[in-house]
Design a protein around this motif. Structure first.
Motif, PDB file in Angstrom:
ATOM      1  N   ALA A  48     -49.496 -12.601  19.769  1.00 15.84           N
ATOM      2  CA  ALA A  48     -49.911 -13.911  19.267  1.00 15.84           C
ATOM      3  C   ALA A  48     -50.065 -13.819  17.749  1.00 15.84           C
ATOM      4  N   LYS A  49     -50.600 -12.680  17.287  1.00 12.47           N
ATOM      5  CA  LYS A  49     -50.773 -12.480  15.845  1.00 12.47           C
ATOM      6  C   LYS A  49     -49.443 -12.602  15.111  1.00 12.47           C
ATOM      7  N   GLY A  50     -48.400 -12.013  15.733  1.00 18.28           N
ATOM      8  CA  GLY A  50     -47.070 -12.008  15.103  1.00 18.28           C
ATOM      9  C   GLY A  50     -46.543 -13.415  14.888  1.00 18.28           C
ATOM     10  N   ALA A  98     -45.728   6.549  17.262  1.00 21.89           N
ATOM     11  CA  ALA A  98     -45.490   7.766  18.052  1.00 21.89           C
ATOM     12  C   ALA A  98     -44.411   7.519  19.112  1.00 21.89           C
ATOM     13  N   LYS A  99     -44.445   6.360  19.728  1.00 23.70           N
ATOM     14  CA  LYS A  99     -43.444   6.025  20.757  1.00 23.70           C
ATOM     15  C   LYS A  99     -42.040   6.006  20.158  1.00 23.70           C
ATOM     16  N   ALA A 100     -41.920   5.364  19.000  1.00 22.69           N
ATOM     17  CA  ALA A 100     -40.595   5.268  18.367  1.00 22.69           C
ATOM     18  C   ALA A 100     -40.100   6.649  17.950  1.00 22.69           C
ATOM     19  N   ALA A 154     -49.304 -19.828  19.956  1.00 17.05           N
ATOM     20  CA  ALA A 154     -48.605 -18.557  19.758  1.00 17.05           C
ATOM     21  C   ALA A 154     -47.928 -18.012  21.015  1.00 17.05           C
ATOM     22  N   ASN A 155     -48.495 -18.309  22.191  1.00 21.80           N
ATOM     23  CA  ASN A 155     -47.895 -17.752  23.419  1.00 21.80           C
ATOM     24  C   ASN A 155     -47.015 -18.750  24.160  1.00 21.80           C
ATOM     25  N   TRP A 156     -46.685 -19.861  23.506  1.00 22.53           N
ATOM     26  CA  TRP A 156     -45.720 -20.776  24.112  1.00 22.53           C
ATOM     27  C   TRP A 156     -44.314 -20.253  23.781  1.00 22.53           C
ATOM     28  N   ASN A 177     -48.457 -16.012  28.928  1.00 21.65           N
ATOM     29  CA  ASN A 177     -47.468 -14.960  28.677  1.00 21.65           C
ATOM     30  C   ASN A 177     -48.075 -13.637  28.238  1.00 21.65           C
ATOM     31  N   TYR A 178     -49.401 -13.584  28.107  1.00 21.38           N
ATOM     32  CA  TYR A 178     -50.007 -12.317  27.676  1.00 21.38           C
ATOM     33  C   TYR A 178     -50.506 -11.534  28.877  1.00 21.38           C
ATOM     34  N   ALA A 179     -49.970 -10.343  29.041  1.00 18.74           N
ATOM     35  CA  ALA A 179     -50.456  -9.423  30.074  1.00 18.74           C
ATOM     36  C   ALA A 179     -50.956  -8.188  29.345  1.00 18.74           C
ATOM     37  N   THR A 180     -52.205  -7.802  29.570  1.00 14.76           N
ATOM     38  CA  THR A 180     -52.778  -6.645  28.870  1.00 14.76           C
ATOM     39  C   THR A 180     -51.832  -5.442  29.012  1.00 14.76           C
ATOM     40  N   PRO A 181     -51.397  -4.858  27.887  1.00 18.90           N
ATOM     41  CA  PRO A 181     -50.439  -3.749  28.015  1.00 18.90           C
ATOM     42  C   PRO A 181     -51.102  -2.457  28.480  1.00 18.90           C
ATOM     43  N   LYS A 182     -50.254  -1.535  28.939  1.00 21.63           N
ATOM     44  CA  LYS A 182     -50.733  -0.175  29.245  1.00 21.63           C
ATOM     45  C   LYS A 182     -50.861   0.535  27.911  1.00 21.63           C
ATOM     46  N   SER A 183     -52.034   1.051  27.619  1.00 19.36           N
ATOM     47  CA  SER A 183     -52.190   1.674  26.303  1.00 19.36           C
ATOM     48  C   SER A 183     -53.265   2.746  26.364  1.00 19.36           C
ATOM     49  N   THR A 191     -45.931  -6.047  14.153  1.00 22.97           N
ATOM     50  CA  THR A 191     -46.696  -7.241  14.488  1.00 22.97           C
ATOM     51  C   THR A 191     -47.803  -6.911  15.500  1.00 22.97           C
ATOM     52  N   ALA A 192     -47.708  -5.747  16.134  1.00 19.31           N
ATOM     53  CA  ALA A 192     -48.840  -5.245  16.943  1.00 19.31           C
ATOM     54  C   ALA A 192     -49.474  -4.094  16.156  1.00 19.31           C
ATOM     55  N   TRP A 193     -49.946  -4.389  14.921  1.00 20.43           N
ATOM     56  CA  TRP A 193     -50.487  -3.343  14.041  1.00 20.43           C
ATOM     57  C   TRP A 193     -51.740  -2.705  14.640  1.00 20.43           C
ATOM     58  N   ASN A 239     -50.670   3.534  15.654  1.00 20.41           N
ATOM     59  CA  ASN A 239     -50.379   4.956  15.902  1.00 20.41           C
ATOM     60  C   ASN A 239     -49.571   5.141  17.174  1.00 20.41           C
ATOM     61  N   GLU A 240     -49.944   4.380  18.212  1.00 19.13           N
ATOM     62  CA  GLU A 240     -49.220   4.495  19.484  1.00 19.13           C
ATOM     63  C   GLU A 240     -47.758   4.086  19.342  1.00 19.13           C
ATOM     64  N   LEU A 241     -47.530   2.979  18.635  1.00 18.58           N
ATOM     65  CA  LEU A 241     -46.163   2.457  18.554  1.00 18.58           C
ATOM     66  C   LEU A 241     -45.290   3.359  17.679  1.00 18.58           C
TER      67      LEU A 241
HETATM   68  O1  DWN Z   1     -57.428 -12.428  22.541  1.00 19.71           O
HETATM   69  C1  DWN Z   1     -56.304 -12.105  22.835  1.00 19.71           C
HETATM   70  C2  DWN Z   1     -55.938 -10.696  22.723  1.00 19.71           C
HETATM   71  C3  DWN Z   1     -56.977  -9.773  23.293  1.00 19.71           C
HETATM   72  O2  DWN Z   1     -54.689 -10.423  23.283  1.00 19.71           O
HETATM   73  C4  DWN Z   1     -55.293 -13.080  23.329  1.00 19.71           C
HETATM   74  N1  DWN Z   1     -55.573 -14.390  22.875  1.00 19.71           N
HETATM   75  C5  DWN Z   1     -53.862 -12.714  23.212  1.00 19.71           C
HETATM   76  C6  DWN Z   1     -53.614 -11.281  22.903  1.00 19.71           C
HETATM   77  O3  DWN Z   1     -53.365 -11.175  21.533  1.00 19.71           O
HETATM   78  P1  DWN Z   1     -52.065 -10.420  21.004  1.00 19.71           P
HETATM   79  O4  DWN Z   1     -50.855 -11.038  21.600  1.00 19.71           O
HETATM   80  O5  DWN Z   1     -52.150 -10.408  19.518  1.00 19.71           O
HETATM   81  O6  DWN Z   1     -52.374  -9.012  21.700  1.00 19.71           O
HETATM   82  P2  DWN Z   1     -52.007  -7.507  21.579  1.00 19.71           P
HETATM   83  O7  DWN Z   1     -52.816  -6.803  22.580  1.00 19.71           O
HETATM   84  O8  DWN Z   1     -52.101  -7.019  20.195  1.00 19.71           O
HETATM   85  O9  DWN Z   1     -50.500  -7.458  22.038  1.00 19.71           O
HETATM   86  C7  DWN Z   1     -49.775  -6.277  21.960  1.00 19.71           C
HETATM   87  C8  DWN Z   1     -48.334  -6.551  22.306  1.00 19.71           C
HETATM   88  O10 DWN Z   1     -47.603  -5.393  22.019  1.00 19.71           O
HETATM   89  C9  DWN Z   1     -48.150  -6.883  23.777  1.00 19.71           C
HETATM   90  O11 DWN Z   1     -47.251  -7.974  23.918  1.00 19.71           O
HETATM   91  C10 DWN Z   1     -47.538  -5.632  24.345  1.00 19.71           C
HETATM   92  C11 DWN Z   1     -46.881  -4.987  23.162  1.00 19.71           C
HETATM   93  N2  DWN Z   1     -46.909  -3.523  23.269  1.00 19.71           N
HETATM   94  C12 DWN Z   1     -45.712  -2.831  23.326  1.00 19.71           C
HETATM   95  O12 DWN Z   1     -44.622  -3.444  23.255  1.00 19.71           O
HETATM   96  N3  DWN Z   1     -45.763  -1.471  23.488  1.00 19.71           N
HETATM   97  C13 DWN Z   1     -48.097  -2.880  23.326  1.00 19.71           C
HETATM   98  C14 DWN Z   1     -48.152  -1.498  23.497  1.00 19.71           C
HETATM   99  C15 DWN Z   1     -49.475  -0.771  23.548  1.00 19.71           C
HETATM  100  C16 DWN Z   1     -46.917  -0.772  23.587  1.00 19.71           C
HETATM  101  O13 DWN Z   1     -46.908   0.461  23.715  1.00 19.71           O
END
Ligand code: DWN
Ligand code: ZN
Length: 415
Positions: free
Chosen positions: A328-330, A393-395, A37-39, A79-85, A383-385, A389-391
Motif C-alpha cells: 500500500a505504501k508503494g 538477502a532473498k535477491a 492503495a489496495n484497489w 488484496n493484502y495477505a500478511t506475508p511469510k516473514s 517499496t517494501a522498505w 534486509n530480508e528482501l
Molecule cells: O496496515 C496495514 C499493514 C500492516 O499492511 C495495511 N493497511 C496494509 C499493509 O500495508 P503494506 O501493503 O504497506 O504492507 P507490507 O507488510 O509492507 O507489505 C509487504 C509486501 O511485500 C507484501 O505484499 C508481500 C511482499 N513481500 C514479498 O514480496 N516478499 C514481503 C516479504 C516479506 C517477502 O519476502
C-alpha cells in the motif's frame, strides 16, 4: 455505491474535527488525489476512482485522515495477505513472550483477534492458549485462514457482533486488535464492541504503526486511505480512557516501519501500570512541541523530489527498474511523484492474489519474485522498505549479486 465522507463533520462542515477527542484539526499534509492503495487493477488502463488523501493534526496528539472511505468499500474483498516473514515471526514471539511474562496471557486464555487477516498471529498464539478465534471482514482472506486451520468469522466487528460472540463463545481473556483500529473512520465502533466481549479481568492488545516513527523516519508513504489514524501514545490513551479502559503497558518494535503495541485493561481492574508510560508520553510531547510534524512535511517534499531525480537519472543511463513489494505504501510513494510503468517496468511481490494485477493509477504490473529474479532489473525500488534486509538477502541468495536497491526512507539511498 461508494460511501465517501467528503467533509469531516456533519455538524459543522467548515471545521475539521478530531475523531478521537472532538477538538479542531488542521491540515498537515495534502498528498492530492489518490486511488485506494489496495484497489489493484486488472489491466493497466483500467479507470479507477480517486479520493483526496489529506493528513490532519489535532493538538491532543492525534493524526488522522481528513477524508475517509467506508470500510466496506475497502475491506470486503481485500488484496493484502500478511506475508511469510522471519522478522514478523520474531516479532510475534516477542509480543507473545511479553504478554505471558506480564500475566496478560496464559495457557487457559481464550483469544479473539479482530482483523486477523490470514491468521498468522493466531497461528503463533494457538499452541500457547486454550482457544483462538479470528474475525475479519474480507471473505477471500478469511477463507485462506480457515483453510489453514485458523477458525475465522467473516464480519465487520462491532457491538452487535461482539454481543453475539460473548453469548455463543463466551468472553475473551485477550482481545487482539493489531493494525486494525487505525483502519476505521470511527475506532470507537470497534472499541465499544471490544468492551462488550472482554472478560472482566481480560487484556486488550492494540498494535498500530507508530505515528512518531512515521514522522521521525519521514515515512510519508504510510499515508493511504486504509490508514485513517496515525496513533501516538497520547492518542491511544485518549481513546481508551473514553471507553473506561486504562493503558497499562507499551512495547515498541521496528515492524511496519516502527509500531507501538499497547495493552489496556478495564479501569475497574486495578492493574498495575508500566512505569515507562509516563516517560514516553513526556518524550512524545517534547518532540511534537519542537516542530516534528512540520519537519516531516518538509522532508516529504525533499524525498519526493530526490526520488524523482534519482529514478530519472538511472533511467536516462539505461537502467531498468522494478519495484519490490506491491505494498500500500508503494502506491502512495509512486503515485505521489507521478511514476508509471515507463519508469518502473514491474513490481515483484510474493502474494499470489496480487500477481498479474496492476498497482492502481501508476499501472505497474505485479509479478512473482521468481519471475523478477529470473528476469532481473538493474535496480529495485524497495517499496517494501520495512522488509529491507530480508528482501535484499532473498535477491542475493537468488544470485542477483549486482542488482542495486533504492531505499526511499528515511532518506533516499542506494544500496
Ligand atoms: O496496515 C496495514 C499493514 C500492516 O499492511 C495495511 N493497511 C496494509 C499493509 O500495508 P503494506 O501493503 O504497506 O504492507 P507490507 O507488510 O509492507 O507489505 C509487504 C509486501 O511485500 C507484501 O505484499 C508481500 C511482499 N513481500 C514479498 O514480496 N516478499 C514481503 C516479504 C516479506 C517477502 O519476502
Ligand atoms: Zn484530538
Amino acid at each position: 455505491m461508494l460511501n465517501v465522507e467528503l467533509l469531516p463533520t456533519i455538524d459543522n462542515p467548515a471545521v475539521a474535527r478530531c475523531r478521537l477527542c472532538g477538538g479542531t484539526t488542521k491540515t498537515l499534509l495534502d498528498l492530492g488525489s489518490m486511488p485506494p492503495a489496495n484497489w489493484l487493477m486488472t489491466s493497466h488502463v483500467q479507470a479507477i476512482r480517486e479520493f483526496p488523501l489529506v493528513l490532519e493534526k489535532c493538538d491532543c496528539g492525534n493524526f488522522q485522515l481528513g477524508y475517509c472511505l467506508d470500510a466496506e468499500d475497502l475491506y470486503t474483498h481485500y488484496n493484502y495477505a500478511t506475508p511469510k516473514s522471519p522478522s514478523l515471526s520474531e516479532h510475534y514471539s516477542r509480543l507473545i513472550g511479553h504478554l505471558e511474562q506480564n500475566g496478560y496471557l496464559n495457557r487457559d486464555s481464550k483469544v479473539i483477534e479482530i482483523g486477523s487477516n490470514v491468521g498468522r498471529f493466531l497461528a503463533a498464539l494457538r499452541p500457547r492458549v486454550r482457544s483462538v478465534l479470528g474475525i475479519d471482514p474480507a471473505k477471500n482472506i478469511a477463507e485462506i485462514a480457515n483453510r489453514n486451520g485458523i477458525r475465522t468469522l467473516v464480519e465487520f466487528f462491532d457491538r452487535g457482533v461482539a454481543r453475539d460472540l460473548a453469548c455463543v463463545e463466551g468472553k475473551a481473556d485477550l482481545v487482539v486488535a493489531r493494525h486494525c483500529l487505525a483502519h476505521n473512520r470511527d475506532p470507537y465502533e470497534i472499541l465499544d464492541g471490544i468492551v462488550d466481549v472482554l472478560a472482566p479481568d481480560g487484556a486488550l492488545l492494540i498494535e498500530n504503526a507508530y505515528a512518531m516513527s512515521t514522522l521521525q523516519k519521514n515515512e510519508f508513504d504510510q499515508i493511504y486511505h486504509e490508514h485513517m489514524f496515525y496513533f501516538t501514545l497520547h492518542a491511544v490513551r485518549t481513546m481508551l480512557e473514553r471507553r473506561g479502559l486504562t493503558l497499562v503497558d507499551v512495547m515498541f518494535s521496528d515492524v511496519h516501519g516502527g509500531s507501538i503495541a499497547c495493552v489496556a485493561k478495564r479501569s475497574t481492574s486495578n492493574a498495575s501500570i508500566a512505569s515507562r508510560i509516563s516517560a514516553e508520553l513526556w518524550h512524545e510531547r517534547e518532540l511534537l512541541d519542537r516542530g516534528l510534524a512540520q519537519r516531516f512535511v518538509d522532508s516529504t517534499a525533499s524525498i519526493q523530489s530526490q526520488l524523482k531525480v534519482t529514478i530519472g537519472n538511472l533511467r536516462d543511463l539505461g537502467n531498468t527498474i522494478y519495484a519490490y513489494g506491491a505494498t500500500a505504501k508503494g502506491a502512495t510513494l509512486m503515485n505521489s511523484i507521478g511514476l508509471t510503468s515507463r519508469d518502473i517496468s514491474y513490481c515483484a511481490d510474493s502474494t499470489p492474489i496480487k500477481q498479474g494485477k496492476f498497482i492502481p493509477k501508476c499501472g505497474i504490473e505485479i509479478v512473482s519474485e521468481e519471475w523478477a529474479f529470473a528476469n532481473p532489473p538493474d535496480v529495485f525500488l524497495l517499496t517494501a522498505w520495512n522488509y529491507k534486509n530480508e528482501l535484499i538477502a532473498k535477491a542475493r541468495a537468488a544470485g542477483l549479486e549486482r542488482v542495486r536497491f533504492i531505499v526511499p526512507v528515511p532518506d533516499v539511498t542506494i544500496v
